[in-house]
Design an enzyme around this catalytic site. Sequence first.
Site, PDB file in Angstrom:
ATOM      1  N   LYS A 196       0.847  -1.184   0.000  1.00 10.94           N
ATOM      2  CA  LYS A 196       0.000   0.000   0.000  1.00 10.94           C
ATOM      3  C   LYS A 196       0.887   1.241   0.000  1.00 10.94           C
ATOM      4  CE  LYS A 196      -3.588   2.336   2.655  1.00 10.94           C
ATOM      5  NZ  LYS A 196      -4.531   2.239   3.767  1.00 10.94           N
ATOM      6  N   LYS A 254      -2.294  -1.464  -3.790  1.00 10.09           N
ATOM      7  CA  LYS A 254      -3.162  -0.296  -3.704  1.00 10.09           C
ATOM      8  C   LYS A 254      -2.350   0.966  -3.822  1.00 10.09           C
ATOM      9  CE  LYS A 254      -6.164   1.910  -0.401  1.00 10.09           C
ATOM     10  NZ  LYS A 254      -6.376   2.055   0.992  1.00 10.09           N
TER      11      LYS A 254
END
Length: 326
Positions: free
Chosen positions: A195, A248
Amino acid sequence: MVFPEYRPRRMRQNDTLRAMIRETRLSPDQMIYPLFVMPGKGKREEVSSMPGVFRLSVDQLQKEAQACMEVGVNSVILFGLPEKKDAMGSGAHAKDGIVQRAIRELKNSAPEMNVVTDVCLCEYTDHGHCGCLIGNEVDNDTTLELLARTALSHAQAGADMVAPSDMMDGRVSEIRTTLDENNFHMVPIMSYAVKYASAFYGPFRDAADCAPQFGDRRSYQMDPANSREAMREATLDVDEGADILMVKPAVAYLDIISRLRDEFDLPVAAYHVSGEYAMIKAAAEKGWIDGDRVMAETLLSIRRAGADIILTYFAKDMARLLQQQG
Ligand code: PBG
């Protein structure tokens, strides 16, 4: 021999041939729809920076779940807006917290729905960081216990899968151990393994009211410049017991999705985040692009890069479009 010997256009002549050789497809089975749950009754508030996305009160969830399942979207991921916040984010693991109530409502009224929960503290801390603080630093190891308690409280409320998004070191193993010790060894962990500290989360922070009140998230989320480090993050989460690895954001990180797909054999998920959604919506509203076609092409690119699963605010719209196309 006549030139050109091989004519790629031969296989592009009509829909049947094009469909026959299509390498990548989208299916609602592989999409997860994010839901924002808020306190109150009868609430359905549109997020201004995310047209078409609503914050819902718990009593609205059954209807929403039905709308998802009608088009074949059978998984949702829950984010909560608590009544009140504090320094330790205690609302995250409250037995009667907003997400815990939402899980119970969904498992009650739509038992077939696969309910995934986001495990993080940022929506519950008054300072907006993803863990608890010592001074101005997010303290890794004291946060781990709170995350594990949060994941456990979700499982106890009936969650089918938990998805830690905090980016603390060691959280997957902490959560796995806690779940196992409490007989939730069958609850999978979808780890936000890779992320990035991204500007594409802007609209989400409006929706979930979780912008950090000072500083930013760069001391725990990843530097967008790094790709080898993403492999180390993913390796750690595999070793700690993750069942699904997530990347992400998605579109600005297709290379990372592709590398993860090549180097790991776990299912790979990609989160097509709020800013990625908002940009398409805004340009479509202005009439600058064809919103539906750009949506479909974008989600397809994420699958083509190697993601099995896509978390997207477009899940319902895309599933509806697939249905219309037959
Ligand atoms: C919580 C969390 C965030 C998102 C998912 N979980 C926000 C953040 O890390 O700042 C972003 C999702 C999106 O932008 O759609 N940590």
